[in-house]
Scaffold this motif. Structure first.
Motif, short mmCIF file in Angstrom:
data_model
loop_
_atom_site.label_atom_id
_atom_site.label_comp_id
_atom_site.label_asym_id
_atom_site.label_seq_id
_atom_site.Cartn_x
_atom_site.Cartn_y
_atom_site.Cartn_z
N TYR A 111 82.15 3.77 -6.31
CA TYR A 111 82.33 4.95 -7.17
C TYR A 111 82.45 4.56 -8.64
O TYR A 111 81.91 5.25 -9.51
CB TYR A 111 83.59 5.70 -6.73
CG TYR A 111 83.93 6.90 -7.59
CD1 TYR A 111 83.26 8.10 -7.42
CD2 TYR A 111 84.92 6.82 -8.58
CE1 TYR A 111 83.56 9.20 -8.22
CE2 TYR A 111 85.23 7.90 -9.37
CZ TYR A 111 84.55 9.10 -9.19
OH TYR A 111 84.85 10.18 -9.99
N ASP A 112 83.11 3.46 -8.92
CA ASP A 112 83.29 3.05 -10.31
C ASP A 112 81.97 2.86 -11.03
O ASP A 112 81.89 3.04 -12.25
CB ASP A 112 84.10 1.75 -10.39
CG ASP A 112 85.55 1.96 -10.00
OD1 ASP A 112 85.97 3.11 -9.82
OD2 ASP A 112 86.27 0.94 -9.86
N GLY A 113 80.92 2.49 -10.31
CA GLY A 113 79.64 2.21 -10.93
C GLY A 113 78.69 3.39 -11.02
O GLY A 113 77.57 3.24 -11.54
N LEU A 114 79.10 4.56 -10.52
CA LEU A 114 78.21 5.72 -10.55
C LEU A 114 78.06 6.27 -11.97
O LEU A 114 79.03 6.33 -12.73
CB LEU A 114 78.75 6.84 -9.66
CG LEU A 114 78.80 6.57 -8.15
CD1 LEU A 114 79.25 7.83 -7.43
CD2 LEU A 114 77.45 6.11 -7.63
N ALA A 115 76.84 6.69 -12.29
CA ALA A 115 76.56 7.28 -13.60
C ALA A 115 76.81 8.79 -13.52
O ALA A 115 75.88 9.61 -13.52
CB ALA A 115 75.13 6.98 -14.03
#
Length: 298
Positions: free
Chosen positions: A43-47
């Motif tokens: 989730y942390d890497g979602l744009a």
């Protein structure tokens, strides 16, 4: 000469790494269905829209919830409807609670953030989450996806693939939520057996990593009692006492009904020799091991 490729799950099985006492603590999970490729950090890497993304992150952090991306195994069928989100909440009474919704715009995930402030509804069947996060760890894909496929064929409405749940070396890993039970070291065949027994409220010690409402020494104590006295329901045993002297623990368990027998379980914690514990992390680490040294019937 090319070096032989390292697989953390193969290495852990060869060493005989102990499963009990390795389930991460947690009582609340946020699921976000996402079918595009998962970033290595989930989730942390979602744009996503930064305001909504931060809103959900902060709401989850406030209640120590873990955010997991999920998807059904295989290709998403056309006409499947908008992706879903869910908040799953462990309840010590066994009336585990869930709240589900859908999202089409990033801003819709604000509803998931709001749901973290409500108790949710009891009565839903549990969710079977299979870690298949290949970008995070190779073994999670190589071992997780076959297990997810077989489980999805058997229980298509309950099973989701998910991002990293912890303990890559124990792939295939399955988290049943909001029951809060971790299983590891699974393959396609054993996953069906373990999950089938779990859904029948019979937790076996084999493949059990632990209950997420308990701390590692308590998890190891429950697993040892299940191994000695046989499978039991998720809430059959209750931790009624915990004391510690250094790296030595005494855990008192009570159950199952109607006898409600008491068990005193001695657990010793120690560090294993340093090993590479993930496929993508070449650094070595010394895992904590919780070993049961005695069980006394009180």
């Amino acid at each position: 000469m090319t070096a032989e490729r390292f697989f953390c799950a193969d290495a852990a099985r060869a060493r005989g790494d102990a499963l009990p006492g390795t389930a991460p603590y947690g009582l609340v999970w946020v699921l976000v269905e996402y079918h595009a490729p998962w970033p290595a950090n989930g989730y942390d890497g979602l744009a996503l829209d930064p305001v909504t993304k931060s809103l959900l992150y902060e709401a989850a952090r406030a209640v120590r919830a873990r955010i997991l991306l999920i998807r059904r195994h295989g290709r998403r069928p056309e006409g499947a409807g908008p992706p879903r989100w869910a908040v799953l909440r462990y309840d010590g009474t066994g009336a585990h609670r869930q709240q589900w919704g859908t999202w089409e715009r990033d801003e819709d995930l604000a509803l998931a953030a709001a749901a973290l402030g409500s108790p949710g509804e009891p009565g839903h069947p549990p969710v079977v989450l299979v870690c298949a996060h290949g970008r995070h760890d190779t073994c999670c894909a190589l071992r997780g996806r076959p297990a997810a496929r077989t489980l999805a064929e058997r229980w298509p409405d309950l099973v989701w693939e998910c991002t990293h749940v912890g303990g890559d070396r124990f792939a295939a890993n399955v988290l049943v939520a909001p029951d809060g039970v971790y299983y590891g070291g699974l393959d396609a065949a054993s996953a069906v057996t373990v999950v089938g027994q779990h859904l029948a409220d019979r937790v076996h010690a084999a493949h059990l990593r632990g209950y997420t409402d308990l701390f590692p020494a308590q998890q190891a104590a429950v697993a040892a009692v299940l191994a000695r006295f046989g499978p039991a329901g998720r809430h059959a045993y209750t931790v009624t006492g915990t004391s510690r002297a250094g790296q030595h623990w005494l855990i008192r368990l009570t159950g199952p009904s109607p006898g409600a027998t008491a068990y005193d379980v001695e657990v010793t914690a120690h560090r294993a020799p340093p090993h590479q514990l993930t496929c993508h992390g070449p650094a070595t680490s010394a895992a904590m091991v919780h070993e049961v040294t005695a069980i006394r019937v009180g």
